[in-house]
Design a protein around this motif. Sequence first.
Motif, PDB file in Angstrom:
ATOM      1  N   GLY A   9       0.852  -1.219   0.142  1.00 52.78           N
ATOM      2  CA  GLY A   9      -0.050   0.144  -0.014  1.00 52.78           C
ATOM      3  C   GLY A   9       0.854   1.182  -0.010  1.00 52.78           C
ATOM      4  N   ASN A  10       0.241   2.373  -0.026  1.00 52.80           N
ATOM      5  CA  ASN A  10       0.949   3.584   0.022  1.00 52.80           C
ATOM      6  C   ASN A  10       0.734   4.107   1.483  1.00 52.80           C
ATOM      7  N   ALA A  11       1.781   4.712   1.982  1.00 56.21           N
ATOM      8  CA  ALA A  11       1.581   5.218   3.313  1.00 56.21           C
ATOM      9  C   ALA A  11       1.548   6.634   3.286  1.00 56.21           C
ATOM     10  N   SER A  12       0.641   7.206   4.066  1.00 63.27           N
ATOM     11  CA  SER A  12       0.333   8.802   3.971  1.00 63.27           C
ATOM     12  C   SER A  12       0.638   9.141   5.280  1.00 63.27           C
ATOM     13  N   ARG A  41      -5.393   0.525   6.246  1.00 62.06           N
ATOM     14  CA  ARG A  41      -6.053   0.895   7.597  1.00 62.06           C
ATOM     15  C   ARG A  41      -5.227   0.872   8.876  1.00 62.06           C
ATOM     16  N   ASP A  42      -4.075   0.283   8.608  1.00 68.52           N
ATOM     17  CA  ASP A  42      -2.887  -0.094   9.676  1.00 68.52           C
ATOM     18  C   ASP A  42      -2.150   1.266   9.984  1.00 68.52           C
ATOM     19  N   LEU A  43      -1.371   1.470  10.935  1.00 68.56           N
ATOM     20  CA  LEU A  43      -0.647   2.492  11.309  1.00 68.56           C
ATOM     21  C   LEU A  43       0.723   2.061  11.523  1.00 68.56           C
ATOM     22  N   ILE A  44       1.720   3.064  11.288  1.00 68.81           N
ATOM     23  CA  ILE A  44       3.216   3.089  11.561  1.00 68.81           C
ATOM     24  C   ILE A  44       3.244   4.286  12.587  1.00 68.81           C
ATOM     25  N   VAL A  45       3.764   4.239  13.700  1.00 72.11           N
ATOM     26  CA  VAL A  45       3.991   5.120  14.629  1.00 72.11           C
ATOM     27  C   VAL A  45       5.024   5.329  15.182  1.00 72.11           C
ATOM     28  N   PHE A  46       5.602   6.583  15.015  1.00 75.21           N
ATOM     29  CA  PHE A  46       7.183   6.761  15.843  1.00 75.21           C
ATOM     30  C   PHE A  46       6.493   7.724  17.075  1.00 75.21           C
ATOM     31  N   ASP A  88       7.335  -2.936  -6.040  1.00 71.80           N
ATOM     32  CA  ASP A  88       7.137  -2.614  -4.657  1.00 71.80           C
ATOM     33  C   ASP A  88       8.638  -2.274  -4.061  1.00 71.80           C
ATOM     34  N   ALA A  89       8.458  -1.568  -3.091  1.00 74.06           N
ATOM     35  CA  ALA A  89       9.520  -1.234  -2.105  1.00 74.06           C
ATOM     36  C   ALA A  89       9.217  -1.817  -0.922  1.00 74.06           C
ATOM     37  N   GLU A  90      10.350  -2.023  -0.076  1.00 72.68           N
ATOM     38  CA  GLU A  90      10.017  -2.893   1.110  1.00 72.68           C
ATOM     39  C   GLU A  90      11.381  -2.082   2.082  1.00 72.68           C
ATOM     40  N   LEU A  91      10.901  -2.375   3.515  1.00 72.51           N
ATOM     41  CA  LEU A  91      11.524  -2.028   4.600  1.00 72.51           C
ATOM     42  C   LEU A  91      11.490  -3.335   5.514  1.00 72.51           C
ATOM     43  N   LYS A  92      12.718  -3.896   5.887  1.00 77.44           N
ATOM     44  CA  LYS A  92      12.905  -4.816   6.909  1.00 77.44           C
ATOM     45  C   LYS A  92      13.453  -4.463   8.115  1.00 77.44           C
ATOM     46  N   ILE A  93      12.909  -4.785   9.012  1.00 78.81           N
ATOM     47  CA  ILE A  93      13.354  -4.641  10.818  1.00 78.81           C
ATOM     48  C   ILE A  93      13.917  -5.731  11.312  1.00 78.81           C
ATOM     49  N   TRP A  94      14.977  -5.580  11.806  1.00 78.37           N
ATOM     50  CA  TRP A  94      15.263  -6.511  12.785  1.00 78.37           C
ATOM     51  C   TRP A  94      15.523  -6.391  14.353  1.00 78.37           C
ATOM     52  N   ILE A  95      15.076  -7.247  15.066  1.00 79.45           N
ATOM     53  CA  ILE A  95      15.352  -6.980  16.456  1.00 79.45           C
ATOM     54  C   ILE A  95      16.278  -7.840  17.122  1.00 79.45           C
ATOM     55  N   SER A  96      17.131  -7.246  17.874  1.00 79.59           N
ATOM     56  CA  SER A  96      18.420  -7.785  18.556  1.00 79.59           C
ATOM     57  C   SER A  96      19.238  -8.607  17.686  1.00 79.59           C
ATOM     58  N   SER A  97      19.491  -9.736  17.961  1.00 75.22           N
ATOM     59  CA  SER A  97      20.418 -10.541  17.155  1.00 75.22           C
ATOM     60  C   SER A  97      19.673 -11.663  16.216  1.00 75.22           C
ATOM     61  N   ALA A  98      18.332 -11.265  16.023  1.00 74.09           N
ATOM     62  CA  ALA A  98      17.472 -12.230  15.327  1.00 74.09           C
ATOM     63  C   ALA A  98      17.798 -12.535  13.925  1.00 74.09           C
ATOM     64  N   ALA A  99      17.802 -13.974  13.222  1.00 73.59           N
ATOM     65  CA  ALA A  99      18.243 -14.149  12.022  1.00 73.59           C
ATOM     66  C   ALA A  99      17.496 -13.624  10.964  1.00 73.59           C
ATOM     67  N   ASP A 110       8.527   4.321  -3.925  1.00 73.91           N
ATOM     68  CA  ASP A 110       9.789   4.580  -3.223  1.00 73.91           C
ATOM     69  C   ASP A 110       9.832   5.662  -2.126  1.00 73.91           C
ATOM     70  N   HIS A 111       9.018   6.546  -2.425  1.00 74.14           N
ATOM     71  CA  HIS A 111       8.997   7.796  -1.657  1.00 74.14           C
ATOM     72  C   HIS A 111       8.381   7.353  -0.235  1.00 74.14           C
ATOM     73  N   ASN A 112       7.497   6.881  -0.180  1.00 72.09           N
ATOM     74  CA  ASN A 112       7.037   6.261   1.156  1.00 72.09           C
ATOM     75  C   ASN A 112       7.893   5.648   2.011  1.00 72.09           C
ATOM     76  N   VAL A 113       8.814   4.559   1.386  1.00 71.69           N
ATOM     77  CA  VAL A 113       9.516   3.684   2.138  1.00 71.69           C
ATOM     78  C   VAL A 113      10.820   4.708   2.579  1.00 71.69           C
ATOM     79  N   VAL A 114      11.166   5.615   1.740  1.00 72.15           N
ATOM     80  CA  VAL A 114      12.593   6.358   2.002  1.00 72.15           C
ATOM     81  C   VAL A 114      11.965   7.337   3.140  1.00 72.15           C
ATOM     82  N   GLU A 115      10.704   7.922   3.058  1.00 71.83           N
ATOM     83  CA  GLU A 115      10.413   8.787   4.093  1.00 71.83           C
ATOM     84  C   GLU A 115      10.195   7.859   5.653  1.00 71.83           C
ATOM     85  N   ILE A 116       9.855   6.964   5.454  1.00 73.62           N
ATOM     86  CA  ILE A 116       9.520   6.097   6.764  1.00 73.62           C
ATOM     87  C   ILE A 116      11.147   5.698   7.231  1.00 73.62           C
ATOM     88  N   GLN A 117      11.899   5.101   6.483  1.00 68.93           N
ATOM     89  CA  GLN A 117      13.272   4.980   6.605  1.00 68.93           C
ATOM     90  C   GLN A 117      13.934   5.733   7.129  1.00 68.93           C
TER      91      GLN A 117
END
Length: 126
Positions: A9-12, A41-46, A88-99, A110-117
């Motif tokens: 989706g597109n993030a706004s 309909r989901d949120l990414i909140v900082f 599609d563009a993709e952002l992956k997030i790792w926690i601690s030392s998880a593989a 790309d604009h959306n993923v770059v802004e969130i990154q």
Amino acid sequence: MGLFSGMIGNASQRDNDKVERQLEDILIPDEQVNLAFVLVRDLIVFTDYRLILVDKQGVTGKKTSYKSLPYRSISRFTVETSGHLDLDAELKIWISSAAEPAEVLQFNSDHNVVEIQQALAEAVLR
């Protein structure tokens, strides 16, 4: 994979005050929303302390999953921009030392993923 895995989706950007009111039961006292994005309909909140991923589930979206990732727990993240055949563009997030990545977020732009990154980099690297 993560709760947003496979969702495209597109993030706004979303109004911080509106998101704070929506998450008043989730936020701790004095925690403020610094930046928020809506993805379908989901949120990414900082916030001041963490990244909150809000997943509205089901047809009505009444059932909701809240995933909190403290910035200090995020060990690395990658951004993959779209190409000629892979749109599609993709952002992956790792926690601690998880593989495996804890979250995989997919975007149409790309604009959306770059802004969130950039927001994630600012929060994690401060």
